[in-house]
Design an enzyme around this catalytic site. Structure first.
Site, PDB file in Angstrom:
ATOM      1  N   GLY A 105     -23.902   3.905   4.255  1.00  0.00           N
ATOM      2  CA  GLY A 105     -23.118   4.480   3.159  1.00  0.00           C
ATOM      3  C   GLY A 105     -23.641   4.026   1.816  1.00  0.00           C
TER       4      GLY A 105
ATOM      5  N   LYS B 150       0.871  -1.178   0.000  1.00  0.00           N
ATOM      6  CA  LYS B 150       0.000   0.000   0.000  1.00  0.00           C
ATOM      7  C   LYS B 150       0.905   1.224   0.000  1.00  0.00           C
ATOM      8  CE  LYS B 150      -4.528   0.904   0.785  1.00  0.00           C
ATOM      9  NZ  LYS B 150      -5.729   0.193   0.433  1.00  0.00           N
TER      10      LYS B 150
ATOM     11  N   GLY C 273     -22.553   5.090  -1.220  1.00  0.00           N
ATOM     12  CA  GLY C 273     -21.605   5.596  -2.209  1.00  0.00           C
ATOM     13  C   GLY C 273     -21.367   4.573  -3.299  1.00  0.00           C
TER      14      GLY C 273
HETATM   15  P1  NAD Z   1     -17.609   6.162  -1.359  1.00  0.00           P
HETATM   16  O1  NAD Z   1     -16.842   7.345  -0.866  1.00  0.00           O
HETATM   17  O2  NAD Z   1     -18.010   6.113  -2.782  1.00  0.00           O
HETATM   18  O3  NAD Z   1     -18.940   5.998  -0.485  1.00  0.00           O
HETATM   19  C1  NAD Z   1     -18.966   6.144   0.885  1.00  0.00           C
HETATM   20  C2  NAD Z   1     -20.350   6.706   1.236  1.00  0.00           C
HETATM   21  O4  NAD Z   1     -20.449   6.701   2.667  1.00  0.00           O
HETATM   22  C3  NAD Z   1     -20.570   8.142   0.776  1.00  0.00           C
HETATM   23  O5  NAD Z   1     -21.801   8.246   0.101  1.00  0.00           O
HETATM   24  C4  NAD Z   1     -20.544   8.947   2.070  1.00  0.00           C
HETATM   25  O6  NAD Z   1     -21.388  10.088   2.012  1.00  0.00           O
HETATM   26  C5  NAD Z   1     -21.059   7.926   3.059  1.00  0.00           C
HETATM   27  N1  NAD Z   1     -20.695   8.185   4.448  1.00  0.00           N
HETATM   28  C6  NAD Z   1     -19.574   8.744   4.952  1.00  0.00           C
HETATM   29  N2  NAD Z   1     -19.645   8.798   6.284  1.00  0.00           N
HETATM   30  C7  NAD Z   1     -20.824   8.242   6.644  1.00  0.00           C
HETATM   31  C8  NAD Z   1     -21.458   8.002   7.875  1.00  0.00           C
HETATM   32  N3  NAD Z   1     -20.904   8.363   9.044  1.00  0.00           N
HETATM   33  N4  NAD Z   1     -22.677   7.412   7.868  1.00  0.00           N
HETATM   34  C9  NAD Z   1     -23.264   7.070   6.702  1.00  0.00           C
HETATM   35  N5  NAD Z   1     -22.709   7.260   5.503  1.00  0.00           N
HETATM   36  C10 NAD Z   1     -21.501   7.847   5.467  1.00  0.00           C
HETATM   37  O7  NAD Z   1     -16.728   4.897  -0.918  1.00  0.00           O
HETATM   38  P2  NAD Z   1     -16.791   3.393  -1.460  1.00  0.00           P
HETATM   39  O8  NAD Z   1     -15.870   3.244  -2.603  1.00  0.00           O
HETATM   40  O9  NAD Z   1     -18.194   2.940  -1.548  1.00  0.00           O
HETATM   41  O10 NAD Z   1     -16.081   2.658  -0.238  1.00  0.00           O
HETATM   42  C11 NAD Z   1     -16.766   2.442   0.981  1.00  0.00           C
HETATM   43  C12 NAD Z   1     -15.899   1.583   1.884  1.00  0.00           C
HETATM   44  O11 NAD Z   1     -15.562   0.381   1.199  1.00  0.00           O
HETATM   45  C13 NAD Z   1     -14.570   2.237   2.273  1.00  0.00           C
HETATM   46  O12 NAD Z   1     -14.248   1.785   3.574  1.00  0.00           O
HETATM   47  C14 NAD Z   1     -13.583   1.630   1.284  1.00  0.00           C
HETATM   48  O13 NAD Z   1     -12.254   1.607   1.786  1.00  0.00           O
HETATM   49  C15 NAD Z   1     -14.146   0.222   1.166  1.00  0.00           C
HETATM   50  N6  NAD Z   1     -13.770  -0.469  -0.077  1.00  0.00           N
HETATM   51  C16 NAD Z   1     -14.117   0.045  -1.282  1.00  0.00           C
HETATM   52  C17 NAD Z   1     -13.744  -0.639  -2.431  1.00  0.00           C
HETATM   53  C18 NAD Z   1     -14.119  -0.125  -3.801  1.00  0.00           C
HETATM   54  O14 NAD Z   1     -14.026  -0.897  -4.769  1.00  0.00           O
HETATM   55  N7  NAD Z   1     -14.550   1.127  -3.923  1.00  0.00           N
HETATM   56  C19 NAD Z   1     -13.008  -1.839  -2.339  1.00  0.00           C
HETATM   57  C20 NAD Z   1     -12.707  -2.357  -1.086  1.00  0.00           C
HETATM   58  C21 NAD Z   1     -13.087  -1.657   0.056  1.00  0.00           C
END
Ligand code: NAD
Length: 352
Positions: free
Chosen positions: A178, A80, A180
């Site tokens: 979340g 990382k 997202g």
């Molecule tokens: P993202 O930023 O697209 O979405 C996160 C969402 O969570 C956002 O809509 C944000 O507004 C919301 N959020 C933030 N704080 C919050 C809270 N306190 N309560 C409720 N909602 C809240 O991120 P993502 O890509 O969906 O990733 C989410 C998690 O998954 C992260 O921990 C990331 O490390 C992990 N992850 C993502 C991927 C990937 O492919 N994107 C892969 C492995 C792990």
């Protein structure tokens, strides 16, 4: 911090530091373990309180990548990188991305960079202008979130099976934190499979979209997602360290399976707490491995259908780990043991 001592405690092979006066880049790359192959892991841009915090974050995250890739059955190690920002929310620049790309290139492919918090496909593309060892720009895998969501959905099926329930989402309620990139797509998969979703997000636009497009139910102001009645699966898909002692005591759902990294505040004690309470916990680095499977798979030369088959394997892996939980302190422990056994198998030359 005694860096070499910390590396030997955590088992890191290499940690590299770089500062580039022209672009202002300050970055660290940590390569944890390359027993199974070169190591892919995201580049995180973050404003840390101290350099020690940044170092601990990259050491911890790179170790996690070793287990994630090994458990996913990839010929990949774990690494990382972090870029230290001077102020929160500092805008990314092409000069810094290119400087990061040149830094990544100095490791000669032992480390392959990708997207993480604060890094966009455009940032990956700029890094890629300086090195071949980057994935996640539009031409090299792109956004991995659809694969992460699908892998998590597959892991949910194993939670249902392990609970002795039909692997059928009709009548199943999933509570998603979340909406997202990953949470929204997970919600869509659950809804398409006939399940109900109750969800929360701090972003009102994300909530409105999920209501309009998927018909999810949104939490009332006085409701807490993690202690709701009538929820079958809690899916943290926003932040890490969201489930600790305080929440676990109040959880009513029988299963937890989400896309977020490092869901448990303390994987050892909280993992044990969940096991004692009889809550089925799909270890996060297994349930959210779909994205790394996609990017690492393409880097390793897999075809789209081979990538899809590996993402589908998350279901079997999760079930195997959940079934082994009784021989371990927790599901998290069982998952680490499973990953380590794959690394050991990779270390020992196989005889015919
Ligand atoms: P993202 O930023 O697209 O979405 C996160 C969402 O969570 C956002 O809509 C944000 O507004 C919301 N959020 C933030 N704080 C919050 C809270 N306190 N309560 C409720 N909602 C809240 O991120 P993502 O890509 O969906 O990733 C989410 C998690 O998954 C992260 O921990 C990331 O490390 C992990 N992850 C993502 C991927 C990937 O492919 N994107 C892969 C492995 C792990």
């Amino acid at each position: 911090m005694k860096i070499l001592q910390q590396m030997s405690v955590m088992g890191h092979e290499r940690v590299a530091f770089h500062q580039d006066p022209e672009s202002g880049l300050r970055a660290i790359i940590a390569v944890h373990d390359t027993t199974l192959g070169n190591a892919l892991g995201g580049t995180r841009r973050w404003c840390y309180a101290s350099e020690s915090d940044a170092l601990m974050d990259v050491l911890r995250l790179s170790e996690g990548m070793t287990y994630k890739s090994a458990a996913a059955g990839l010929a990949m190690g774990g690494a990382k990188s972090v870029i230290l920002l001077d102020t929160p929310g500092q805008e990314p620049t092409e000069a810094q991305a290119r400087a990061m790309g040149r830094f990544v290139d100095t490791l000669g492919g032992a480390y392959i960079a990708a997207e993480d918090v604060g890094v966009s496909p455009q940032f990956c593309a700029w890094m890629r202008d300086e090195t071949d060892h980057v994935m996640g720009d539009a031409d090299h895998g792109g956004d991995p979130s659809p694969y992460t969501s699908l892998g998590c959905f597959n892991a949910m099926k194993s939670c249902l099976a392990h609970a002795g329930r039909p692997v059928d989402f009709a009548g199943v309620t999933v509570a998603i934190q979340g909406l997202g990139a990953t949470g929204f797509k997970l919600a869509r998969l659950v809804r398409e499979a006939g399940g109900d979703v109750v969800a929360t997000d701090v972003n009102p636009h994300a909530i409105k979209r999920a209501i309009d497009e998927l018909g999810v139910r949104v939490l009332a102001d006085d409701e807490d997602l993690f202690s709701l009645d009538g929820v079958d699966i809690i899916a943290p898909c926003a932040l890490g360290a969201v489930l600790g002692e305080d929440h676990i005591d109040h959880i009513k759902a029988p299963m937890i399976c989400g896309t977020a990294n490092n869901i448990l505040v303390d994987p050892d004690s909280d993992g044990q707490r969940l096991k004692d309470k009889g809550v089925i916990y799909a270890p996060d680095f297994i349930s959210n491995a779909g994205g790394v499977i996609r990017l690492a798979g393409l880097y390793l030369g897999m075809t789209e259908s081979e990538v899809d088959a590996k993402v589908a394997e998350i279901e079997a892996t999760t079930l195997e780990v959940l079934r082994a939980t009784n021989q371990h302190a927790s599901a998290y422990d069982a998952a680490v043991a499973f990953a380590k056994s794959r690394i050991e198998a990779g270390r020992t030359p196989q005889t015919a």
